[in-house]
Write a protein that holds these residues in place. Structure first.
Motif, mmCIF file in Angstrom:
data_model
loop_
_atom_site.group_PDB
_atom_site.id
_atom_site.type_symbol
_atom_site.label_atom_id
_atom_site.label_comp_id
_atom_site.label_asym_id
_atom_site.label_seq_id
_atom_site.Cartn_x
_atom_site.Cartn_y
_atom_site.Cartn_z
ATOM 1 N N CYS A 1 10.715 -26.069 -3.168
ATOM 2 C CA CYS A 1 9.571 -26.805 -3.737
ATOM 3 C C CYS A 1 8.234 -26.108 -3.478
ATOM 4 C CB CYS A 1 9.534 -28.239 -3.196
ATOM 5 S SG CYS A 1 11.035 -29.160 -3.548
ATOM 6 N N THR A 2 8.243 -24.773 -3.442
ATOM 7 C CA THR A 2 7.030 -23.992 -3.203
ATOM 8 C C THR A 2 6.808 -23.066 -4.386
ATOM 9 O OG1 THR A 2 7.444 -24.036 -0.824
ATOM 10 C CG2 THR A 2 5.907 -22.370 -1.633
ATOM 11 N N ASN A 3 5.566 -22.982 -4.866
ATOM 12 C CA ASN A 3 5.236 -22.049 -5.940
ATOM 13 C C ASN A 3 4.981 -20.669 -5.347
ATOM 14 O OD1 ASN A 3 5.330 -23.941 -8.031
ATOM 15 N ND2 ASN A 3 3.224 -24.585 -7.633
ATOM 16 N N TYR A 4 5.552 -19.653 -5.972
ATOM 17 C CA TYR A 4 5.363 -18.276 -5.528
ATOM 18 C C TYR A 4 4.766 -17.453 -6.661
ATOM 19 C CZ TYR A 4 8.170 -19.174 -1.385
ATOM 20 O OH TYR A 4 8.633 -19.659 -0.191
ATOM 21 N N SER A 5 3.884 -16.553 -6.308
ATOM 22 C CA SER A 5 3.364 -15.573 -7.240
ATOM 23 C C SER A 5 4.019 -14.242 -6.884
ATOM 24 C CB SER A 5 1.849 -15.480 -7.096
ATOM 25 O OG SER A 5 1.345 -14.481 -7.948
ATOM 26 N N VAL A 6 4.766 -13.681 -7.815
ATOM 27 C CA VAL A 6 5.513 -12.446 -7.558
ATOM 28 C C VAL A 6 4.791 -11.284 -8.236
ATOM 29 C CG1 VAL A 6 7.712 -11.259 -7.910
ATOM 30 C CG2 VAL A 6 7.676 -13.719 -7.441
ATOM 31 N N THR A 7 4.588 -10.203 -7.479
ATOM 32 C CA THR A 7 3.982 -8.998 -8.035
ATOM 33 C C THR A 7 4.904 -7.806 -7.792
ATOM 34 O OG1 THR A 7 2.783 -8.512 -5.999
ATOM 35 C CG2 THR A 7 1.627 -9.824 -7.663
ATOM 36 N N VAL A 8 4.835 -6.837 -8.689
ATOM 37 C CA VAL A 8 5.596 -5.592 -8.550
ATOM 38 C C VAL A 8 4.609 -4.446 -8.708
ATOM 39 C CG1 VAL A 8 7.471 -4.165 -9.450
ATOM 40 C CG2 VAL A 8 7.668 -6.663 -9.516
ATOM 41 N N SER A 9 4.586 -3.532 -7.731
ATOM 42 C CA SER A 9 3.724 -2.351 -7.775
ATOM 43 C C SER A 9 4.562 -1.108 -7.531
ATOM 44 C CB SER A 9 2.642 -2.426 -6.691
ATOM 45 O OG SER A 9 1.847 -3.567 -6.847
ATOM 46 N N ALA A 10 4.214 -0.022 -8.202
ATOM 47 C CA ALA A 10 4.880 1.256 -7.981
ATOM 48 C C ALA A 10 4.164 2.016 -6.876
ATOM 49 C CB ALA A 10 4.878 2.078 -9.267
ATOM 50 N N LEU A 11 4.946 2.716 -6.037
ATOM 51 C CA LEU A 11 4.404 3.532 -4.948
ATOM 52 C C LEU A 11 4.753 4.996 -5.189
ATOM 53 C CD1 LEU A 11 5.551 1.327 -1.937
ATOM 54 C CD2 LEU A 11 3.237 1.536 -2.829
ATOM 55 N N SER A 12 3.789 5.878 -4.898
ATOM 56 C CA SER A 12 4.029 7.312 -5.040
ATOM 57 C C SER A 12 4.570 7.887 -3.734
ATOM 58 C CB SER A 12 2.732 8.023 -5.425
ATOM 59 O OG SER A 12 1.873 8.087 -4.307
ATOM 60 N N LYS A 13 4.893 9.176 -3.751
ATOM 61 C CA LYS A 13 5.436 9.855 -2.565
ATOM 62 C C LYS A 13 4.479 9.817 -1.384
ATOM 63 C CE LYS A 13 8.085 13.104 -5.323
ATOM 64 N NZ LYS A 13 8.212 14.486 -5.747
ATOM 65 N N THR A 14 3.179 9.854 -1.654
ATOM 66 C CA THR A 14 2.200 9.859 -0.573
ATOM 67 C C THR A 14 1.643 8.469 -0.286
ATOM 68 O OG1 THR A 14 0.397 10.397 -2.092
ATOM 69 C CG2 THR A 14 1.509 12.247 -0.994
ATOM 70 N N GLY A 15 2.242 7.438 -0.886
ATOM 71 C CA GLY A 15 1.842 6.071 -0.598
ATOM 72 C C GLY A 15 0.753 5.514 -1.491
ATOM 73 N N ILE A 16 0.411 6.222 -2.553
ATOM 74 C CA ILE A 16 -0.577 5.684 -3.493
ATOM 75 C C ILE A 16 0.074 4.545 -4.266
ATOM 76 C CG2 ILE A 16 -2.044 6.179 -5.480
ATOM 77 C CD1 ILE A 16 -2.059 9.129 -4.567
ATOM 78 N N MET A 17 -0.557 3.368 -4.238
ATOM 79 C CA MET A 17 0.004 2.211 -4.929
ATOM 80 C C MET A 17 -0.688 2.028 -6.270
ATOM 81 S SD MET A 17 0.367 -1.772 -3.734
ATOM 82 C CE MET A 17 1.287 -1.307 -2.293
ATOM 83 N N GLY A 18 0.134 1.885 -7.315
ATOM 84 C CA GLY A 18 -0.405 1.651 -8.650
ATOM 85 C C GLY A 18 -0.731 0.185 -8.859
ATOM 86 N N PRO A 19 -1.231 -0.165 -10.041
ATOM 87 C CA PRO A 19 -1.555 -1.554 -10.334
ATOM 88 C C PRO A 19 -0.298 -2.413 -10.346
ATOM 89 C CG PRO A 19 -1.778 -0.193 -12.305
ATOM 90 C CD PRO A 19 -1.494 0.728 -11.163
ATOM 91 N N SER A 20 -0.469 -3.692 -10.033
ATOM 92 C CA SER A 20 0.690 -4.584 -9.990
ATOM 93 C C SER A 20 0.832 -5.350 -11.287
ATOM 94 C CB SER A 20 0.576 -5.541 -8.808
ATOM 95 O OG SER A 20 -0.585 -6.338 -8.960
ATOM 96 N N SER A 21 2.058 -5.756 -11.544
ATOM 97 C CA SER A 21 2.361 -6.603 -12.703
ATOM 98 C C SER A 21 2.679 -7.979 -12.199
ATOM 99 C CB SER A 21 3.577 -6.076 -13.453
ATOM 100 O OG SER A 21 3.271 -4.894 -14.123
#
Length: 123
Positions: A103-123
Motif C-alpha cells: 500500500c505504498t506508492n513508489y516512483s521508479v527511475t532508471v539511469s544508465a551508468l558509464s565505465k567511469t561512473g558518469i550517470m545519464g538522465p533518468s527515465s
C-alpha cells in the motif's frame, strides 16, 4: 601532429599511419588502437513497470538511443545494477524490486551508468 575529428565517445578506433616518399613509395603502415573518452549515456527507453504485487514489481527498459556504447550498467531506483549487459527478448533489460512495503506508492527511475561512473538522465 594531427587531430582526428568527428569520433564517437566510448569507442576504440584502429589508426594506420603511412609515410610517403617524394617519389610515391609508401612505408609499411604503423597500426595502433586508440580509445575515445567516456561520456554521459543517453536516457533509457521504454521504461515499463509490470507484475506489481503487494511486495514486488518488475521494471523493464531498453538501451538509450544516444551514446549507448557508453553504457556499462544501470541504476534502478536506489538499487544499483552494475555490469548488466545481458538482454532478454528483443533487447529488453529487467530488474525485480522486492521487499517493498504494501500500500505504498513508489516512483521508479532508471539511469544508465558509464565505465567511469558518469550517470545519464533518468527515465
Amino acid at each position: 601532429e594531427y587531430t582526428m575529428q568527428g569520433l564517437e565517445p566510448c569507442l576504440e578506433y584502429e589508426v594506420q599511419v603511412t609515410s610517403l616518399s617524394p617519389s610515391g613509395l609508401a612505408s609499411p603502415p604503423l597500426v595502433f588502437n586508440v580509445q575515445t573518452s567516456d561520456a554521459m549515456p543517453g536516457e533509457p527507453r521504454n521504461v515499463t513497470v509490470q507484475d506489481v504485487t503487494e511486495e514486488s514489481l518488475f521494471v523493464w527498459w531498453q538501451d538509450p538511443i544516444e551514446r549507448k556504447q557508453c553504457v556499462l550498467g544501470y541504476q534502478v531506483g536506489h538499487f544499483p545494477i552494475l555490469s548488466l549487459r545481458k538482454s532478454s527478448v528483443g533487447g529488453w533489460y529487467h530488474e525485480e524490486l522486492f521487499e517493498l512495503d504494501p500500500c505504498t506508492n513508489y516512483s521508479v527511475t532508471v539511469s544508465a551508468l558509464s565505465k567511469t561512473g558518469i550517470m545519464g538522465p533518468s527515465s
